[in-house]
Motif scaffolding. Structure first.
Motif, PDB file in Angstrom:
ATOM      1  N   UNK A  63     -20.363 -16.804   4.608  1.00 27.19           N
ATOM      2  CA  UNK A  63     -19.811 -15.697   5.392  1.00 27.19           C
ATOM      3  C   UNK A  63     -20.270 -14.333   4.870  1.00 27.19           C
ATOM      4  N   UNK A  64     -20.317 -13.374   5.782  1.00 25.44           N
ATOM      5  CA  UNK A  64     -20.669 -11.997   5.450  1.00 25.44           C
ATOM      6  C   UNK A  64     -19.374 -11.200   5.301  1.00 25.44           C
ATOM      7  N   UNK A  65     -19.228 -10.491   4.181  1.00 30.42           N
ATOM      8  CA  UNK A  65     -18.033  -9.688   3.917  1.00 30.42           C
ATOM      9  C   UNK A  65     -18.339  -8.218   4.165  1.00 30.42           C
ATOM     10  N   UNK A  66     -17.561  -7.594   5.046  1.00 27.87           N
ATOM     11  CA  UNK A  66     -17.666  -6.164   5.342  1.00 27.87           C
ATOM     12  C   UNK A  66     -16.357  -5.518   4.934  1.00 27.87           C
ATOM     13  N   UNK A  67     -16.404  -4.591   3.960  1.00 27.25           N
ATOM     14  CA  UNK A  67     -15.190  -4.007   3.402  1.00 27.25           C
ATOM     15  C   UNK A  67     -15.200  -2.490   3.487  1.00 27.25           C
ATOM     16  N   UNK A  68     -14.006  -1.916   3.710  1.00 25.21           N
ATOM     17  CA  UNK A  68     -13.796  -0.474   3.725  1.00 25.21           C
ATOM     18  C   UNK A  68     -12.665  -0.184   2.734  1.00 25.21           C
ATOM     19  N   UNK A  69     -12.940   0.650   1.724  1.00 24.30           N
ATOM     20  CA  UNK A  69     -11.961   0.879   0.659  1.00 24.30           C
ATOM     21  C   UNK A  69     -11.928   2.356   0.279  1.00 24.30           C
ATOM     22  N   UNK A  70     -10.738   2.795  -0.159  1.00 24.88           N
ATOM     23  CA  UNK A  70     -10.534   4.179  -0.582  1.00 24.88           C
ATOM     24  C   UNK A  70      -9.814   4.199  -1.928  1.00 24.88           C
ATOM     25  N   UNK A  71     -10.299   4.961  -2.890  1.00 23.61           N
ATOM     26  CA  UNK A  71      -9.633   5.031  -4.202  1.00 23.61           C
ATOM     27  C   UNK A  71      -8.235   5.643  -4.105  1.00 23.61           C
ATOM     28  N   UNK A  72      -7.294   5.032  -4.816  1.00 28.18           N
ATOM     29  CA  UNK A  72      -5.940   5.574  -4.946  1.00 28.18           C
ATOM     30  C   UNK A  72      -5.760   6.258  -6.294  1.00 28.18           C
ATOM     31  N   UNK A  73      -6.392   5.717  -7.330  1.00 30.52           N
ATOM     32  CA  UNK A  73      -6.400   6.324  -8.660  1.00 30.52           C
ATOM     33  C   UNK A  73      -7.849   6.399  -9.115  1.00 30.52           C
ATOM     34  N   UNK A  74      -8.321   7.600  -9.418  1.00 37.41           N
ATOM     35  CA  UNK A  74      -9.714   7.762  -9.816  1.00 37.41           C
ATOM     36  C   UNK A  74      -9.865   8.985 -10.692  1.00 37.41           C
ATOM     37  N   UNK A  75     -11.059   9.114 -11.294  1.00 35.64           N
ATOM     38  CA  UNK A  75     -11.401  10.320 -12.024  1.00 35.64           C
ATOM     39  C   UNK A  75     -12.083  11.290 -11.081  1.00 35.64           C
ATOM     40  N   UNK A  76     -12.019  12.563 -11.414  1.00 34.02           N
ATOM     41  CA  UNK A  76     -12.553  13.581 -10.518  1.00 34.02           C
ATOM     42  C   UNK A  76     -14.061  13.448 -10.332  1.00 34.02           C
ATOM     43  N   UNK A  77     -14.768  12.929 -11.342  1.00 33.56           N
ATOM     44  CA  UNK A  77     -16.223  12.832 -11.252  1.00 33.56           C
ATOM     45  C   UNK A  77     -16.705  11.446 -10.828  1.00 33.56           C
ATOM     46  N   UNK A  78     -15.798  10.574 -10.344  1.00 35.67           N
ATOM     47  CA  UNK A  78     -16.203   9.229  -9.926  1.00 35.67           C
ATOM     48  C   UNK A  78     -17.073   9.279  -8.676  1.00 35.67           C
ATOM     49  N   UNK A  79     -18.012   8.334  -8.595  1.00 37.85           N
ATOM     50  CA  UNK A  79     -18.822   8.154  -7.392  1.00 37.85           C
ATOM     51  C   UNK A  79     -18.121   7.129  -6.509  1.00 37.85           C
ATOM     52  N   UNK A  80     -17.625   7.567  -5.366  1.00 38.54           N
ATOM     53  CA  UNK A  80     -16.887   6.675  -4.480  1.00 38.54           C
ATOM     54  C   UNK A  80     -17.783   6.196  -3.336  1.00 38.54           C
ATOM     55  N   UNK A  81     -17.377   5.100  -2.725  1.00 37.22           N
ATOM     56  CA  UNK A  81     -18.133   4.526  -1.613  1.00 37.22           C
ATOM     57  C   UNK A  81     -17.158   3.786  -0.711  1.00 37.22           C
ATOM     58  N   UNK A  82     -17.027   4.236   0.523  1.00 39.05           N
ATOM     59  CA  UNK A  82     -16.053   3.647   1.435  1.00 39.05           C
ATOM     60  C   UNK A  82     -16.491   2.264   1.888  1.00 39.05           C
ATOM     61  N   UNK A  83     -17.739   2.111   2.333  1.00 45.26           N
ATOM     62  CA  UNK A  83     -18.195   0.853   2.928  1.00 45.26           C
ATOM     63  C   UNK A  83     -19.044   0.061   1.951  1.00 45.26           C
TER      64      UNK A  83
END
Length: 327
Positions: free
Chosen positions: A299-319
């Motif tokens: 199966x192919x997994x497609x995920x969308x996520x948002x940080x709730x706790x992170x550092x200010x300089x973190x590199x985030x990625x929604x998809x």
């Protein structure tokens, strides 16, 4: 697969009447790519000479464009295992790899420059796995649990350039919440992954052997391999890893499409005590889909996520997306 069941004609081979029947596994993997390429050949004999002994042989060539350098791996593994029970297996694996670090950017971290050129890693790993996962014919893990604990020792005596050791445990647990008619299941799944390592001499564990977090199958909501200690705003990996997650999956369209909602937490740090700093433990939440493509096995997994706790300089990625069974 059956290594001794050679075809008597081309027709035997193309009609599937050759190399079958002994319960062995023979895998050829070819994954070319611009940023990541992987080529491997693996053979597994699950019942060696009529005894519950597992023999595994693997040769692989893997290239990966890292943050500031090109990592090229060539090597192999030899595994001997013993099936204690049907569900419990003890394995020992010898690994020898040549790792070349090249095409280094001028602003790369000093940890990268220290291992520029050709390096060798030789190690011996002992692991104990127990697997009672319940999997249906649609490859949905709907119950049971599994865990794997390991200890690995790397040494110059084993053909490497580095002295280090590491240990870890990975576990998962699933519970069937609801099963609608037609076996369309709602499933709660929990997972955890811990890893620790330490150098055995004055040199640090090389950057290409350290722990990183972030990305699919790790810490969704953050870019791949970016959750770790940093030098000059560059991720350099840590010696302690802690990851945990909870996920509920449910049917959306027959057996083709499933939905998930999840929470991921954890990170990679220099040492365990660094988790005392609250912003070293990240948390993200989101939703996703699991799509079964006709003919394609996984199966192919497609995920969308948002940080709730992170550092200010973190590199985030929604998809993010990945391919695999997840067990």
């Amino acid at each position: 697969f059956d290594i001794f069941d050679v075809p008597k004609s081309f027709r035997d081979f193309f009609e599937g009447r050759a190399f079958t029947g002994a319960g062995q596994t023979f895998t050829v993997q070819i994954q070319p790519g611009r940023e990541r390429s992987s080529y491997s050949v693996e053979f597994v004999e699950p019942w060696l000479f009529g005894y519950p002994v597992i023999l595994g042989l693997e040769a692989a060539a893997r290239d990966r464009q890292r943050e500031d350098w090109l990592e090229t791996r060539r090597g192999g593994r030899v595994t001997l295992g013993y099936r204690i029970t049907q569900d419990m297996v003890f394995r020992t694996t010898y690994r020898l790899e040549r790792i070349r670090v090249a095409d280094i950017e001028v602003d790369a971290a000093p940890d990268v420059i220290e291992v520029a050129g050709t390096n060798y890693v030789g190690s011996l790993r002992a692991s104990l796995g127990y697997d009672q996962n319940l999997i249906d014919r649609e490859f949905v893990v709907y119950g049971g649990y599994a865990f794997n604990v390991y200890y690995e020792y790397g040494s110059e005596a084993l053909g490497g350039d580095f002295e280090f050791h590491r240990a870890g445990v990975a576990a998962n647990w699933q519970k069937l919440l609801v099963a609608w008619p037609g076996e369309h299941k709602w499933v709660l799944a929990l997972r955890a992954d811990l890893g620790w390592q330490e150098s055995l001499d004055d040199d640090p564990v090389p950057i290409f052997e350290r722990f990183f977090a972030g990305g699919p199958n790790s810490l969704r909501g953050f870019r791949f391999r970016t959750v770790s200690p940093q030098t000059n705003d560059k991720p350099v990996g840590g010696n302690f890893l802690a990851l945990t997650g909870a996920e509920v999956s449910f049917p959306l369209a027959l057996d083709i499409l499933r939905g998930v909602v999840f929470v991921d937490g954890g990170g990679a740090v220099g040492k365990f005590d660094d988790f005392d700093d609250d912003d070293n433990f990240r948390v993200a939440a989101g939703f996703g889909f699991r799509l079964r493509v006709p003919v394609f096995p996984a199966p192919v997994a497609l995920d969308f996520a948002w940080p709730l706790i992170k550092r200010r300089d973190d590199d985030t990625q929604v998809f993010s997306f990945s391919v695999g069974f997840g067990f």
